[in-house]
Write a protein that holds these residues in place. Structure first.
Motif, PDB file in Angstrom:
ATOM      1  N   LYS A 147      24.927 -14.881 -30.250  1.00 52.92           N
ATOM      2  CA  LYS A 147      25.542 -15.854 -29.338  1.00 52.92           C
ATOM      3  C   LYS A 147      25.856 -15.200 -27.992  1.00 52.92           C
ATOM      4  O   LYS A 147      25.576 -15.753 -26.935  1.00 52.92           O
TER       5      LYS A 147
ATOM      6  N   LYS B 244      22.622 -14.575 -26.036  1.00 51.65           N
ATOM      7  CA  LYS B 244      22.115 -15.785 -25.398  1.00 51.65           C
ATOM      8  C   LYS B 244      22.985 -16.154 -24.200  1.00 51.65           C
ATOM      9  O   LYS B 244      22.481 -16.566 -23.152  1.00 51.65           O
ATOM     10  N   ALA B 245      24.291 -15.975 -24.361  1.00 50.37           N
ATOM     11  CA  ALA B 245      25.193 -16.271 -23.237  1.00 50.37           C
ATOM     12  C   ALA B 245      24.873 -15.353 -22.061  1.00 50.37           C
ATOM     13  O   ALA B 245      24.899 -15.782 -20.906  1.00 50.37           O
TER      14      ALA B 245
ATOM     15  N   ARG C 132      21.947 -14.169 -21.308  1.00 47.53           N
ATOM     16  CA  ARG C 132      20.749 -14.679 -20.639  1.00 47.53           C
ATOM     17  C   ARG C 132      21.082 -15.906 -19.809  1.00 47.53           C
ATOM     18  O   ARG C 132      20.562 -16.088 -18.706  1.00 47.53           O
ATOM     19  N   ALA C 133      21.968 -16.762 -20.345  1.00 44.81           N
ATOM     20  CA  ALA C 133      22.362 -17.964 -19.604  1.00 44.81           C
ATOM     21  C   ALA C 133      23.070 -17.571 -18.307  1.00 44.81           C
ATOM     22  O   ALA C 133      22.772 -18.102 -17.238  1.00 44.81           O
TER      23      ALA C 133
ATOM     24  N   ALA D 293      26.540 -21.725 -16.600  1.00 44.11           N
ATOM     25  CA  ALA D 293      27.044 -21.039 -17.790  1.00 44.11           C
ATOM     26  C   ALA D 293      28.550 -21.257 -17.921  1.00 44.11           C
ATOM     27  O   ALA D 293      29.067 -21.523 -19.005  1.00 44.11           O
TER      28      ALA D 293
ATOM     29  N   ILE E 180      31.401 -20.690 -21.055  1.00 50.19           N
ATOM     30  CA  ILE E 180      31.181 -19.245 -21.154  1.00 50.19           C
ATOM     31  C   ILE E 180      32.044 -18.545 -20.106  1.00 50.19           C
ATOM     32  O   ILE E 180      32.023 -18.918 -18.936  1.00 50.19           O
TER      33      ILE E 180
ATOM     34  N   TYR F 265      35.445 -22.464 -17.222  1.00 49.82           N
ATOM     35  CA  TYR F 265      35.146 -22.310 -18.648  1.00 49.82           C
ATOM     36  C   TYR F 265      36.312 -22.801 -19.508  1.00 49.82           C
ATOM     37  O   TYR F 265      36.121 -23.237 -20.632  1.00 49.82           O
TER      38      TYR F 265
ATOM     39  N   ARG G  71      36.618 -26.124 -22.247  1.00 48.38           N
ATOM     40  CA  ARG G  71      37.247 -26.010 -23.571  1.00 48.38           C
ATOM     41  C   ARG G  71      38.274 -27.099 -23.822  1.00 48.38           C
ATOM     42  O   ARG G  71      38.613 -27.389 -24.960  1.00 48.38           O
TER      43      ARG G  71
ATOM     44  N   PHE H 206      19.112 -24.176 -18.517  1.00 45.68           N
ATOM     45  CA  PHE H 206      18.671 -22.784 -18.472  1.00 45.68           C
ATOM     46  C   PHE H 206      17.165 -22.756 -18.702  1.00 45.68           C
ATOM     47  O   PHE H 206      16.697 -22.907 -19.825  1.00 45.68           O
TER      48      PHE H 206
ATOM     49  N   LEU I  18      15.523 -20.364 -21.279  1.00 49.13           N
ATOM     50  CA  LEU I  18      15.929 -20.450 -22.672  1.00 49.13           C
ATOM     51  C   LEU I  18      15.188 -21.618 -23.323  1.00 49.13           C
ATOM     52  O   LEU I  18      14.748 -22.533 -22.626  1.00 49.13           O
TER      53      LEU I  18
ATOM     54  N   MET J  37      24.042 -23.146 -26.200  1.00 46.91           N
ATOM     55  CA  MET J  37      24.943 -22.759 -25.107  1.00 46.91           C
ATOM     56  C   MET J  37      25.911 -23.892 -24.793  1.00 46.91           C
ATOM     57  O   MET J  37      27.077 -23.657 -24.513  1.00 46.91           O
TER      58      MET J  37
ATOM     59  N   PHE K 164      28.845 -23.658 -26.895  1.00 38.37           N
ATOM     60  CA  PHE K 164      29.435 -22.314 -26.866  1.00 38.37           C
ATOM     61  C   PHE K 164      30.893 -22.308 -27.333  1.00 38.37           C
ATOM     62  O   PHE K 164      31.349 -21.381 -27.976  1.00 38.37           O
TER      63      PHE K 164
END
Lengths: 291, 233
Positions: free
Chosen positions: A162, A165-166, A168-169, A177, A182, B71, B75, B88, B91, B99, B102
């Motif tokens: 996880k 991947k984050a 890469r994002a 992101a 994130i 972020y 949440r 993305f 991806l 993502m 997340f």
């Protein structure tokens, strides 16, 4: 047989470059900055091992984890103090700061350890391997095998986990992101921590291969690893691995067959040719923006 | 659910948003319409924490958001589908969705992904494909699907119809309506005022960083000023 042993020591040197180049390329990919102080983390790593093993006489099993921990903390702290306040500053300011951090680390080491080279403790005790006429040094075996394991683990981490991947994002689009929930700052810290941990591995193998360390130990391998990262395509993880290994092999072959003095010149000439033909590096991607 | 009061937002010296107030109640579709550069995206970015207002407050579910990093805002149950989709590209489709989730627990993810695939069967067909190779409409579906992964209470969509063929635009608006019916409150920013007002419960008209008009979707559609400026007569 000479060729084979030159090739193997080239691969081993190349994997050291690759380990360092990974730090450059990951930080570049995620924070979009060239961390020119990264090479000096290798020097700090080597001195940390020296202090723990030679001065404090700790066993190797304790020395390496402690050095990894110390350098990860150092990497994250440098990022927090020196680079984070410049997140929105022009790239040139960040670059100059990184050069400043590099000088700071070198001079700090000079102040603490003096300018005399120190002998690197012998913490890798693997006997040389003899296959007929071919002898492979213990350091090479350790360097190659550990580097392969580290690179495989890192590749798995980046592609499957996880956090990977984050990362890469974040490297692709920080703002998007962040909108996913994130924590970008935390991701950058993790990247610096990983880069520094890899630098410890590189520092240990470098010290074991060349036996002596000094305050400027990190600068030449640092520059070459940076070249390797650009060579492979900066920002690309397989590119850094490939670039590092090729660089080491080219360097060793030129030393053996052309000229020891010219080996660095040849390495940089190859870089220039590659970039002339393929400006994004061997595995670098052109950033194609779709509107 | 969302209450924005008297916010002023600057880009450096540029005063982009002037004393804007509006609210979105639970279950509504609310739209902000206005010309290019009127400040619609700036308002969304301020709500989701990418920008910080100089004065005024943003309240979401009775919590003050000002200065909360984006972020954290995500949440809290607010998801923002940014302008230009911003998926993305490198991806895969499925990784994009991961993502989006997340902030969710690991064991919730497979069910959430299934839910998105049920809504957008095209994405299931292409789940291993690199997202950058999707068509514009598929990318927009992915952007919405990705935003759904965080199980938002409020979803903000910035120009979801941008660059899409008319048939796809209708589909996207249909999807937005369905999402709303399934319980997601919607704040929609659009240049396509006609389509937006048709599905919206209420709307606000923005001009040069100020709200100049507000009312129900039907009221605004009937208003001469709106007709003249945004509906082509």
């Amino acid at each position: 047989m000479d060729f084979l042993s030159t090739l193997i020591s080239g691969l081993s040197l190349g994997s050291i470059y690759a380990l360092i180049a990974l730090g450059y390329t990951m930080v570049y990919g995620i924070a979009k900055m060239l961390n020119f102080a990264h090479g000096d983390i290798i020097m700090v790593a080597a001195f940390t091992v020296y202090v723990f093993a030679t001065v404090l006489k700790l066993p190797a099993a304790a020395t390496i984890p402690l050095a990894v921990l110390f350098c990860m903390l150092l990497g994250v702290t440098i990022e927090r103090i020196a680079y984070k306040p410049l997140r929105k500053a022009p790239p040139l300011s960040v670059l100059i700061t990184a050069i400043g951090v590099s000088y700071f680390l070198q001079n700090l080491a000079l102040l603490i350890f003096g300018s005399n080279q120190k002998s690197f403790p012998k913490i890798i005790n693997i006997p040389a391997l003899k296959l007929g006429q071919l002898t492979i040094k213990g350091e090479s075996i350790a360097t190659l095998s550990v580097s392969i394991v580290i690179m495989l683990a890192l590749t798995l981490f980046i592609s499957r986990s996880k956090m990977g991947k984050a990362m890469r994002a974040v490297s692709e689009d920080k703002e998007a992101a962040e909108l996913m929930g994130i924590n970008v700052n935390q991701t950058i810290s993790v990247t610096f921590a990983i880069g520094s941990a890899l630098a410890v591995a590189a520092g240990v193998f470098y010290g074991a291969t060349y036996n002596f360390i000094g305050p400027y130990t990190g600068s030449m391998p640092g520059i070459k690893a940076f070249v390797a990262a650009v060579f492979g395509g900066i920002g690309s993880i397989p590119g850094a691995m490939l670039g590092g290994i090729l660089l080491g092999v080219i360097e060793n072959l030129s030393k053996a067959y052309i000229s020891t003095e010219l080996s660095d010149a040849i390495v940089f000439a190859v870089l220039i040719i590659i970039l002339y033909v393929k400006p994004t590096g061997l595995l670098g991607r052109k950033t194609n923006e779709k509107v | 659910m969302l209450k924005v009061e008297n916010i002023d937002v600057y880009y450096g010296a540029i005063h982009a948003i002037r004393n804007v107030s509006f609210e979105v109640n639970e279950g509504e579709i609310v739209t902000l319409i206005g010309a290019n550069g009127a400040g619609k995206s700036t308002i969304l970015k301020t709500v989701s924490g990418i920008l910080t207002p100089k004065t005024g407050t943003v309240n979401f579910m009775d919590k003050k958001l000002n200065g909360t990093p984006s972020y954290m805002v995500t949440r809290m149950g607010l998801s923002h589908v940014p302008e230009g989709r911003r998926i993305f590209q490198q991806l895969s489709v499925e990784e994009n969705l991961e993502m989006g989730g997340f902030t969710r627990n690991k064991d919730e993810i497979p069910a959430l992904i299934e839910h998105v695939y049920d809504k957008f069967p095209r994405l299931r067909e292409r789940h291993t494909q690199i997202a950058g190779t999707l068509s514009g409409g598929e990318q927009q579906m992915l952007a919405i699907g990705r935003a759904l992964m965080s199980k938002p209470h409020l979803m903000m969509l910035d120009e979801p119809s941008m660059g899409l063929a008319p048939i796809l635009v209708e589909q996207i608006f249909e999807i937005i309506k369905e999402l709303n019916e399934s319980g997601v409150t919607i704040l929609l920013v659009e240049q396509n005022a006609n389509m937006a007002l048709k599905i919206a419960d209420r709307g606000y008209v923005l001009e040069s960083g100020k709200i100049v008009l507000s009312g129900t979707g039907a009221e605004l559609m009937a208003s001469d000023a709106v007709k003249k400026a945004y509906l082509g007569g």
